[in-house]
Write a protein that holds these residues in place. Structure first.
Motif, PDB file in Angstrom:
ATOM      1  N   THR A   1     -57.411 -18.451   5.780  1.00 16.78           N
ATOM      2  CA  THR A   1     -56.708 -17.179   5.850  1.00 16.78           C
ATOM      3  C   THR A   1     -56.584 -16.547   4.467  1.00 16.78           C
ATOM      4  O   THR A   1     -56.731 -15.333   4.322  1.00 16.78           O
ATOM      5  N   LEU A   2     -56.330 -17.366   3.449  1.00 18.66           N
ATOM      6  CA  LEU A   2     -56.306 -16.837   2.084  1.00 18.66           C
ATOM      7  C   LEU A   2     -57.660 -16.245   1.734  1.00 18.66           C
ATOM      8  O   LEU A   2     -57.744 -15.143   1.189  1.00 18.66           O
ATOM      9  N   GLY A   3     -58.718 -16.963   2.056  1.00 25.63           N
ATOM     10  CA  GLY A   3     -60.064 -16.477   1.756  1.00 25.63           C
ATOM     11  C   GLY A   3     -60.405 -15.190   2.472  1.00 25.63           C
ATOM     12  O   GLY A   3     -61.159 -14.365   1.954  1.00 25.63           O
ATOM     13  N   GLN A   4     -59.842 -14.971   3.637  1.00 30.74           N
ATOM     14  CA  GLN A   4     -60.075 -13.743   4.393  1.00 30.74           C
ATOM     15  C   GLN A   4     -59.075 -12.648   4.036  1.00 30.74           C
ATOM     16  O   GLN A   4     -59.112 -11.560   4.607  1.00 30.74           O
ATOM     17  N   ARG A   5     -58.151 -12.972   3.139  1.00 32.73           N
ATOM     18  CA  ARG A   5     -57.091 -12.047   2.698  1.00 32.73           C
ATOM     19  C   ARG A   5     -56.223 -11.590   3.875  1.00 32.73           C
ATOM     20  O   ARG A   5     -55.828 -10.431   3.965  1.00 32.73           O
ATOM     21  N   ARG A   6     -55.933 -12.491   4.757  1.00 30.31           N
ATOM     22  CA  ARG A   6     -55.126 -12.164   5.930  1.00 30.31           C
ATOM     23  C   ARG A   6     -53.832 -12.981   5.974  1.00 30.31           C
ATOM     24  O   ARG A   6     -53.168 -13.037   6.994  1.00 30.31           O
TER      25      ARG A   6
ATOM     26  N   ASP B   1     -55.051  -8.001  -1.282  1.00 30.87           N
ATOM     27  CA  ASP B   1     -55.722  -6.792  -0.818  1.00 30.87           C
ATOM     28  C   ASP B   1     -56.593  -7.091   0.378  1.00 30.87           C
ATOM     29  O   ASP B   1     -57.229  -8.141   0.439  1.00 30.87           O
ATOM     30  N   LYS B   2     -56.637  -6.138   1.302  1.00 34.08           N
ATOM     31  CA  LYS B   2     -57.511  -6.308   2.459  1.00 34.08           C
ATOM     32  C   LYS B   2     -58.956  -6.180   2.001  1.00 34.08           C
ATOM     33  O   LYS B   2     -59.253  -5.448   1.057  1.00 34.08           O
TER      34      LYS B   2
END
Length: 154
Positions: free
Chosen positions: A46-51, A146-147
């Protein structure tokens, strides 16, 4: 797939406990261990996907160089946590439990394997932090809060 097995384990635990009157210790333990792995790896992903969950009340109003420095600081703070707590602390926990031979009560698997989710996810988080930091330094990327560019229209 792992999530499906986790759901089956939990459903069987409920059925065996309340309908059969004989709770299954194996599925209880298996569900706990799978939940740990899913949760930690999911957090890294989730961190890697910025979510991931982020409180961006202060950083949301920043622009330009100030925002870039703020994002870099946040990325470095996450990396320091991943290195000290997850990698260093997690590795020590895994090594200690493997050296003492601690095994789980029902499944009889070494607890070091269960705890290995901590340094594994820490390494993945650190990988993403390095990727974010390089992008921020080069001016080609965004920070962890950031998204992604393709999601910016949402």
């Amino acid at each position: 797939m792992v999530f499906a097995v986790l759901v089956v384990c939990v459903v069987w635990q409920v059925v065996s406990r309340f309908i059969l009157g004989q709770p299954s210790t194996v599925t209880d333990e298996m569900a706990r261990f799978m939940f740990m792995w899913i949760g930690l790896i999911g957090a890294a992903y989730t961190l890697g996907q910025r979510r991931h969950l982020a409180i961006d009340l202060l950083t949301g109003s920043l622009v330009g160089r100030t925002k870039q420095l703020s994002d870099l600081f946040i990325t470095l703070a996450i990396a320091v946590f991943a290195i000290t707590i997850m990698l260093y602390g997690g590795y020590n926990l895994v090594a200690k439990t493997l050296s003492t031979g601690q095994v789980s009560p029902a499944l009889r698997i070494p607890m070091g394997y269960v705890y290995a989710a901590i340094p594994f996810s820490g390494a993945v988080i650190l990988f993403y932090c390095v990727e974010f930091a390089i992008g921020l330094i080069n001016g080609t990327g965004t920070g962890p809060n950031d998204k992604p560019v393709e999601d910016a229209a949402e």
